[in-house]
Enzyme design. Structure first.
Site, PDB file in Angstrom:
ATOM      1  N   CYS A  53       0.839  -1.204   0.000  1.00 18.98           N
ATOM      2  CA  CYS A  53       0.000   0.000   0.000  1.00 18.98           C
ATOM      3  C   CYS A  53       0.873   1.252   0.000  1.00 18.98           C
ATOM      4  CB  CYS A  53      -0.913   0.018   1.226  1.00 18.98           C
ATOM      5  SG  CYS A  53      -2.064  -1.362   1.331  1.00 18.98           S
ATOM      6  N   ASP A 454      28.979  22.306  22.361  1.00 17.74           N
ATOM      7  CA  ASP A 454      29.321  23.716  22.535  1.00 17.74           C
ATOM      8  C   ASP A 454      29.187  24.010  24.029  1.00 17.74           C
ATOM      9  OD1 ASP A 454      29.761  26.484  21.965  1.00 17.74           O
ATOM     10  OD2 ASP A 454      27.597  26.793  22.087  1.00 17.74           O
ATOM     11  N   ASP A 633      24.107  25.691  19.931  1.00 16.87           N
ATOM     12  CA  ASP A 633      22.939  26.567  19.993  1.00 16.87           C
ATOM     13  C   ASP A 633      23.057  27.856  19.201  1.00 16.87           C
ATOM     14  OD1 ASP A 633      24.805  27.938  21.711  1.00 16.87           O
ATOM     15  OD2 ASP A 633      23.083  29.023  22.515  1.00 16.87           O
TER      16      ASP A 633
END
Length: 734
Positions: A53, A454, A633
């Site tokens: 399907c 970081d 970030d």
């Protein structure tokens, strides 16, 4: 860390509704940037249930003009279509109808479960009818098998037929409808062999009854239907347990809102709200829109969105997001986005698409499923011919074996092998505070052996506070204020906020200019003033987090203190326990980075790294054969995030960093990062186990059916159990 480096990272706190974080910048921009020029349509596929399907629907839709891609989530029975804006849901539904599939438009942001619930109730009703009839037909069969003969036996057979045939017609409709749609579209779906098996079992029983045969098999026909329905219903329920992250988000959305119009409160559907209108949110109510509070004060519960357990105060000018709960007081909110434009809606859409994305495992399942449809019928008709020859023309026996082969070879388990696991894993990660943006992120996360962090804004909260402003003159602080206000760097923003709070006005500084990676400079009273890295301003670096000011031929240090992000220690410990290599790469000063690395037990660390150096280090690790997870970030992390094998950004990250990352960390707690790698590894193992279960089932079951050791009833039980086993195995994720 220098101001200039963090200028690259941004972090400006603009007003935006935030579904992914509590008080920090929102994920709204992330979703807006994801697909600004395309229409994303979501359709439910209540009749889709196997890998064949998936390939049929995706291939058929992608042939349509304007359709860029189509991805089926088999576990949730939905297809997500990325198309040109002019493509409509009606056109897609018509195309799917031509392919033999029933389809309904879904609001991609709300992802209503109404159709799924209706299908479950319908299956349960038909299952009950089949069960009741099965018991009655079995009672009648007892008399026949106990020795009833001639007219008495024929009477019991006809009574059984009167009960069984209407039952099969009614209870078997889910299979018959799907099979008819498939045949009408010119293809052989998996419900075609199932329907054919039910019809064959009923037909041979009716043939025996017409010819006064000793045995009719109406009990087997009804039992076959009952167990096929039972398997499909149990499969439906196990899918529902593997609730996706998109549905978790959808559950937070409110269908109606109380809007203020002409001084009166009117309840209207969310779709009818316009930007700029005012809505009233009573205590205990869920926020229906993105907006800004204009009147009232209260506390907001954002825990379901961010994982933050403590309520947040809200008052005039507070930015709110759809899905948050108003706890204590009435609020009036000016609408900035509603319905399909809300950030919650966009996030749900983003996650739904990610869950439906192709991986190498789904591609493998697709290729295998394409071979199944023709193979099923070839095996069945081949078995019929062989057994007709072996038995000397025993049609009844040959048909029974043919029906068993038709049923037992259904590849439902193969079709569920991947999506069941992906959906379960994404739901678990969302509940732990991680939002998967990219469909292959889970697969790549399982391959990670090295994690690069970081520092500021990632392992620490990125909310530094100045510690030595009292050591500087007012004139110096006025210059600092002027330079800091021109930057969105966290250290600069902290300086700007601190000087404002102290009532220190900015000096008149002209010709402000950024030096990327170093700092910001300008002209004050005809002389150049700089704020940034120690080496850039000519200062001796301190062993703490600081930025430096060059003024009048002298340099001054402005020092800061930052807090460790909650869960950072647990995340690093969990990754170390999993045997991952951990690195800390930061642009901050050597002393500050060394102190944090010692505190977290990270032996491999680098300080004073520029953006290009971070990306180069990640590329170097990749060249060594490492699979790198980058957690960062800021804008200076964007290149490293993009270069990494997989990446994670906090929801507080700059928009550019969140767009570059594969996964967004909701809230402030970092502990879920360790869980993410563990769950990703489990998910990969479960997928492989599901492939093994599916392959093992076919290796054992198909030969048994071919040699006549599996009746149609046993085949129905085996096929249902294989699908349920695969779904339950997916739910073993912890």
């Amino acid at each position: 860390m220098s101001i200039a480096e963090r200028i690259d990272t941004g972090g400006g706190q603009t007003a935006s509704a935030c579904p992914a974080c509590a008080v920090v910048p929102s994920a709204e921009r992330l979703a807006q940037l994801a697909a600004p020029t395309s229409a994303r349509l979501m359709l439910s596929l209540p009749t889709a249930h196997c890998a064949a399907c998936m390939s049929t629907v995706e291939g058929g839709l992608e042939k349509l003009p304007g359709v860029r891609s189509a991805r089926v989530n088999l576990t949730l029975r939905r297809v997500s279509v990325d198309a040109e804006p002019e493509v409509t849901a009606e056109a897609l539904i018509a195309a799917l109808d031509g392919l033999g599939y029933e389809a309904h438009e879904l609001d991609a942001g709300m992802l209503s479960a109404t159709e799924t619930d209706r299908q479950g109730r319908e299956l349960l009703m038909r299952l009950g009818v089949a069960g009741f009839s099965m018991m009655n037909v079995m009672l009648l069969s007892v008399a026949v098998w106990s020795g009833a003969e001639d007219a008495t036996r024929d009477m019991f057979h006809w009574i059984s037929a009167a009960i069984a045939l209407p039952t099969v017609v009614f209870a078997g409709q889910p299979f018959f409808k799907n099979a008819w749609r498939s045949l009408r579209a010119g293809r052989l779906g998996m419900d075609v062999p199932i329907s054919l098996a039910i019809i064959l079992a009923s037909s041979i029983s009716l043939f025996e009854t017409f010819h006064s045969g000793h045995h009719a098999y109406f009990d087997a026909a009804v039992m076959l239907t009952f167990f096929l329905l039972a398997g499909r219903y149990l499969d439906h329920r196990t899918r529902a347990v593997a609730r996706s992250a998109a549905e978790e988000l959808a559950a937070l959305e409110v269908p109606r809102a109380t809007v203020l119009r002409d001084g009166a409160e009117v309840t209207v559907p969310i779709a009818e709200l316009a930007v700029g209108e005012w809505v009233r949110v009573r205590p205990g109510g869920r926020m229906p829109v993105d907006g800004v509070v204009t009147e009232g004060s209260s506390e907001l519960d954002r825990s379901l969105l961010t994982g933050e357990s403590l309520p947040v105060m809200a008052g005039p000018d507070t930015v709110v997001s759809a899905g948050e709960v108003n706890l204590t007081g009435p609020l009036t909110v000016r609408v900035t986005a509603a319905g399909k434009d809300s950030s919650l809606h966009r996030m749900a859409d983003l996650v739904a698409v990610a869950e439906s994305a192709k991986t190498r495992y789904t591609s493998l399942a697709d290729r295998a499923s394409r071979l199944y449809s023709p193979l099923v019928h070839i095996l069945s008709f081949g078995a019929f011919g062989v057994w007709m020859w072996i038995t000397g023309g025993d049609v009844r026996y040959a048909i029974n074996i043919s029906a068993a082969v038709l049923i037992i070879t259904c590849p439902c388990a193969l079709g569920l092998a991947v999506p069941a696991v992906v959906t379960a894993a994404s739901g678990k990660l969302f509940r732990k505070g991680l939002l998967i943006k990219h469909g292959t992120a889970l697969e790549r996360l399982a391959e990670v052996d090295t994690v690069v962090f970081d520092k500021t804004g990632t392992l620490t909260l990125g909310a530094p506070e100045p510690t030595n402003l009292g050591e500087h003159s007012r004139a110096t602080l006025e210059v600092v204020a002027a330079l800091a206000q021109a930057s969105s760097h966290p250290l600069a923003m902290a300086l700007a906020a601190a000087t404002r709070s102290a009532g220190i006005p900015p000096a008149r500084v002209e010709a402000l200019r950024e030096a990327p990676g170093y700092g910001i400079e300008g002209l004050w009273r005809g002389q150049v003033v700089r704020l940034g890295r120690a080496e850039w301003v000519g200062a001796a670096p301190l062993a703490v987090t600081a930025t430096y000011l060059s003024l009048g031929g002298t340099t001054r240090a402005l020092t800061f203190a930052d807090r460790l992000r909650p869960g950072a220690e647990q995340a690093v410990a969990a990754l170390r326990a999993q045997g991952k290599r951990i690195l800390l790469i930061s642009g901050d000063s050597e002393g500050a980075v060394a102190d944090l690395a010692t505190r977290l037990g990270i032996a491999d660390w680098t300080s004073g790294a520029l953006p290009a150096e971070k990306a180069a280090r990640v590329a170097e690790l990749t060249a060594e054969g490492r699979r790198v997870l980058m957690v960062g970030d800021g804008l200076n992390d964007t290149a490293a995030l993009a270069a990494a094998h997989v990446s994670i950004s906090p929801a507080s990250a700059l928009d550019a960093a969140r767009v570059a990352s594969d996964i967004v960390l909701l809230g402030q707690d970092m502990a879920p990062i360790g869980d993410a790698l563990r769950i990703a590894g489990q998910a990969t193992r479960r997928i492989r186990e599901n492939f093994a279960i599916s392959a093992g089932y076919n290796v054992i079951a198909v030969p048994l059916a071919l040699v006549g050791l599996a009746t149609p009833l046993a085949a129905a039980l085996a096929m249902s159990l294989s699908s349920i086993t695969v779904s339950l195995n997916a739910l073993r994720l912890r």
